[in-house]
Design a protein around this motif. Structure first.
Motif, PDB file in Angstrom:
ATOM      1  N   ILE A 222       0.841  -1.208   0.000  1.00  0.00           N
ATOM      2  CA  ILE A 222       0.000   0.000   0.000  1.00  0.00           C
ATOM      3  C   ILE A 222       0.870   1.250   0.000  1.00  0.00           C
ATOM      4  N   ALA A 223       1.872   1.273   0.926  1.00  0.00           N
ATOM      5  CA  ALA A 223       2.715   2.450   1.074  1.00  0.00           C
ATOM      6  C   ALA A 223       3.465   2.747  -0.212  1.00  0.00           C
ATOM      7  N   LYS A 224       3.984   1.668  -0.848  1.00  0.00           N
ATOM      8  CA  LYS A 224       4.742   1.860  -2.088  1.00  0.00           C
ATOM      9  C   LYS A 224       3.844   2.455  -3.167  1.00  0.00           C
ATOM     10  N   PHE A 225       2.640   1.965  -3.206  1.00  0.00           N
ATOM     11  CA  PHE A 225       1.686   2.483  -4.188  1.00  0.00           C
ATOM     12  C   PHE A 225       1.467   3.982  -3.999  1.00  0.00           C
ATOM     13  N   GLN A 226       1.312   4.360  -2.706  1.00  0.00           N
ATOM     14  CA  GLN A 226       1.088   5.781  -2.412  1.00  0.00           C
ATOM     15  C   GLN A 226       2.339   6.597  -2.746  1.00  0.00           C
ATOM     16  N   LEU A 227       3.501   6.004  -2.452  1.00  0.00           N
ATOM     17  CA  LEU A 227       4.749   6.709  -2.773  1.00  0.00           C
ATOM     18  C   LEU A 227       4.831   6.986  -4.266  1.00  0.00           C
ATOM     19  N   TYR A 228       4.391   5.972  -5.038  1.00  0.00           N
ATOM     20  CA  TYR A 228       4.385   6.129  -6.499  1.00  0.00           C
ATOM     21  C   TYR A 228       3.457   7.278  -6.902  1.00  0.00           C
ATOM     22  N   GLU A 229       2.247   7.298  -6.257  1.00  0.00           N
ATOM     23  CA  GLU A 229       1.248   8.331  -6.578  1.00  0.00           C
ATOM     24  C   GLU A 229       1.825   9.726  -6.304  1.00  0.00           C
ATOM     25  N   ILE A 230       2.410   9.844  -5.084  1.00  0.00           N
ATOM     26  CA  ILE A 230       2.946  11.156  -4.689  1.00  0.00           C
ATOM     27  C   ILE A 230       4.065  11.569  -5.634  1.00  0.00           C
ATOM     28  N   ASP A 231       4.936  10.604  -5.884  1.00  0.00           N
ATOM     29  CA  ASP A 231       6.079  10.871  -6.744  1.00  0.00           C
ATOM     30  C   ASP A 231       5.650  11.300  -8.132  1.00  0.00           C
ATOM     31  N   SER A 232       4.643  10.632  -8.657  1.00  0.00           N
ATOM     32  CA  SER A 232       4.210  10.973 -10.017  1.00  0.00           C
ATOM     33  C   SER A 232       3.584  12.365 -10.059  1.00  0.00           C
TER      34      SER A 232
END
Ligand code: ADP
Length: 704
Positions: A222-232
């Motif tokens: 979940i966290a990695k997914f959110q990190l991806y979202e924020i990063d993008s």
């Protein structure tokens, strides 16, 4: 006719001798030697066949022995002990070779209720957080509830974020702290505090990545997914996609023991994002396809788990139920198939793993590896030692093992696996049998051809022998006849000479006319005698190779006219009409005058002898291109076509002789031919029975 019966007789005798002495014994000998080939071959074949059985059995034993050894090792409780220790250390379990590539099979462990302990995966109804009794009324719970109230009802995210932060400080449990962090991250995102949110998710992923949230999803994912979202949102797409790619890899490798639906969900989600966005970035694309090239290890485990649940566990249950009564088997094997794919499972009941509890352990065989690597390796070694060909064949007799291709050659036997019930057979064949057959065929062919050649040579030899013998006997016959004739020929003139000599001696009252007749006869007969003797002498000289021709320059027409003139008297005396047509303008040429005269004398003498009725002789001499042609023609009895080729043979005299007077030596024409050929010329005869003959002598002007 006599000649004919004689030759038939000779031939028959030769043929009988040939058959009895050479041909039949050789054939018998050849037959006997050829007939031993198949027998010898048969004996060797039998020997090799029995060898096949023995070697096949031992090969089977050695394959089954290896498999059983493996099974024995695989099903030992020591191996499984570490998987059921209390307080399960997840990390320790992860290193188990559940499905390492290149292993002969996959292990599994079931508990007494047939729940899968190994391979370890997340179960579908796992949920993360459990609010225990003691937590219900704690400070953490109160703060958490009010945070949720601010977040979901009031949509006051900053307030909610503060409360979640407080929650995290209020608890010492990792699980609750993680839940609070999840809420905190969510609220920070909603209030667009990306930097702070990023930090929170990063911490969540690093500290509590393995823990599950309420829905049963690991925080790591979940966290990695959110990190991806924020990063993008914050930065460029490429680096954010990098986060996703590494997440993709981790999920596939089994970093989190998630259930099948969760696995499928995240894999599909990531793949769809990568498919739509990664195209533009070569590096991302490359690392993506690099990951996809290899099979997903965790995916494989999930498939294996599925297979265990659907096919293996029911099978084992059924098998065990059969043994329930009476003594329970501690070990067993479960052969089965899924969509025509055969599988094989070895299992055992482990009672000593934990006191009072039983477990079922098992080994799911990697049959492809077995048939393509393990068994061929054993067979290769055996093949080297025994010289036999081994193959693994399926029920349709097709070769299924890798390595040697092609169907079994020569004699072969198929042995079924007995102890370890694999659905294959071991095909043992002896390559030498085929080679043996081939060489036997070649041998028979070779000897057959040899025999045929020998028979043909024998027949040829026999035929040559027969021809030679019949020629020899024919010559002998002719020689005897020659002696008879020559004696007769000598006797006649001698008798006449003696008779007339005596008449002259005794009778005094002979008239001059009568005396002249007597002298004439004596002269003529002595001439005939000397002609005969000359012929015989010439012939013997020629036969002995001593005849030499005295070639001199001269005019042939002169010799012909001279000889004809000297012979004219004899001819006219006998009532012959002589026609002559002698060319006078022939050039000088080389010839033996005496020999050429002898040619003409012999031809005239024959014309005289064989012309009983129409007494006419024509002598022609003319030039025909580079040749001088001498023709002597008569209107006598002629020569049959059949005899024409023979009349030039020595001693030969034609059958159709007309009178004893016409008897000769059979040497005249032989001599003529010899002389003509010595002058480089040819002689031919044109003749028709009853109409006469024409001898044509052709001598080249510059022949010699
Ligand atoms: P011979 O001494 O018997 O004449 P030759 O060698 O001269 O022997 O001739 C061989 C045979 O050829 C004769 O026996 C005869 O049958 C045949 N022959 C030769 N010349 C003539 C001819 N002009 N007409 C018919 N037959 C001939």
């Amino acid at each position: 006719m006599k000649l004919f019966t004689h030759s038939i007789f000779t031939h028959r005798r030769i043929i009988i001798i040939f058959l009895l002495a050479i041909f039949i014994p050789s054939l018998i000998a050849a037959y006997l030697s050829l007939s031993t080939f198949p027998k010898r071959r048969e004996a060797i074949k039998k020997l090799l066949e029995s060898n096949l059985w023995i070697s096949g059995e031992s090969a089977l034993k050695s394959i089954e022995g290896t498999i059983l050894d493996h099974e024995q090792k695989a099903l030992k409780s020591e191996y499984f002990v570490r998987f059921i220790q209390s307080g399960k250390s997840v990390q320790a379990n992860r290193s188990s070779p559940v499905s390492s590539e290149g292993s002969v099979g996959q292990f599994f462990l079931l508990d007494a209720d047939f729940k899968i302990i190994l391979p370890e995966t997340g179960s579908e109804n796992t949920s993360g957080i459990q609010w225990g009794e003691e937590i219900q009324n704690s400070r953490f719970a109160k703060s958490f509830k009010s945070a949720e109230f601010f977040e979901f009802s009031q949509k006051n995210y900053s307030q909610a974020a503060d409360l979640y932060k407080k929650c995290a400080l209020d608890t010492s449990s990792d699980q609750f702290r993680a839940v609070a962090y999840e809420g905190l991250g969510r609220c920070l995102l909603l209030s667009e505090k990306y930097n702070e949110a990023y930090k929170v998710y990063n911490e969540l992923s690093e500290k509590w990545g393995q823990l599950l949230n309420k829905a049963g999803h690991p925080y790591g994912i979940i966290a990695k997914f959110q990190l991806y979202e924020i990063d993008s949102k914050r930065r460029d797409t490429e680096s954010s996609l990098g986060i996703l790619v590494s997440l993709y890899k981790q999920i596939r490798e089994g970093t989190w023991l998630i259930s099948q639906p969760v696995y499928d969900f995240y894999i599909a989600e990531i793949e769809s994002i990568l498919n739509s966005k990664a195209g533009k970035f070569a590096e991302i694309q490359e690392s993506c396809s690099e990951i996809q090239k290899r099979q997903s290890p965790y995916g494989q485990i999930l498939i294996f788990k599925n297979l265990l649940e659907r096919n293996v566990i029911p099978g084992i249950k059924e098998k065990l139920s059969l043994y329930r009564e009476g003594n329970e088997a501690m070990q067993g094997r479960l052969p089965g198939s899924i969509e025509n794919d055969f599988f094989m499972v070895s299992y055992a009941i482990l009672q000593d793993l934990q006191p009072g509890k039983i477990f079922y352990c098992g080994f799911y065989w990697n049959l492809n590896l077995l048939k393509n690597q393990v068994i061929p390796k054993i067979l290769n070694d055996l093949s080297k030692d025994s010289g036999l060909d081994f193959k693994i064949i399926n029920e349709e007799d097709q070769n299924i093992s890798k390595g040697k291709e092609g169907s079994a050659s020569g004699k072969s036997i198929a042995l079924a696996f007995r102890i370890f019930p694999l659905p294959w057979k071991l095909l043992v064949s002896h390559p030498e049998i085929k080679a043996l057959e081939k060489s036997a065929h070649r041998e028979i062919l070779f000897y057959g051809i040899l025999l045929a050649i020998i028979v043909a040579l024998m027949l040829l030899g026999a035929a040559l022998l027969a021809r030679d013998i019949s020629r020899e006997s024919e010559t002998n016959r002719l020689k005897t006849e020659f002696v008879n004739n020559i004696s007769h020929e000598l006797k006649t003139p001698l008798t006449l000479i003696r008779l007339y000599g005596e008449t002259l001696q005794r009778k005094d009252n002979l008239t001059n006319e009568e005396k002249k007749d007597c002298y004439e006869i004596i002269t003529k007969e002595s001439e005939r005698l000397s002609h005969l003797i000359n012929n015989v002498l010439d012939f013997s000289r020629i036969e002995m190779g001593r005849k030499e021709f005295d070639l001199r320059k001269g005019y042939l027409q002169d010799v012909i006219i001279e000889t004809l003139e000297s012979y004219r008297y004899h001819l006219e005396k006998k009532g012959f009409v002589i026609h002559k047509d002698i060319a006078q303008d022939l050039p000088e040429m080389n010839f033996d005058g005496e020999a050429i005269a002898s040619v003409l004398v012999n031809l005239l003498s024959n014309a005289m002898k064989f012309s009983p009725k129409e007494k006419e002789v024509t002598v022609k001499l003319f030039r025909d291109n580079g040749n001088v042609v001498l023709q002597v023609a008569d209107k006598g009895i002629g020569i049959s076509q059949k005899e024409i080729p023979k009349i030039f043979q020595r001693f030969y005299q034609a059958e159709n002789k007309i009178a004893s007077e016409a008897r000769g030596s059979g040497l005249g024409l032989t001599l003529v031919k010899n002389i003509v050929e010595a002058h480089g010329g040819t002689i031919v005869v044109e003749s028709e029975v009853g109409k006469g003959s024409r001898f044509v002598v052709r001598i080249p002007l510059l022949g010699i």
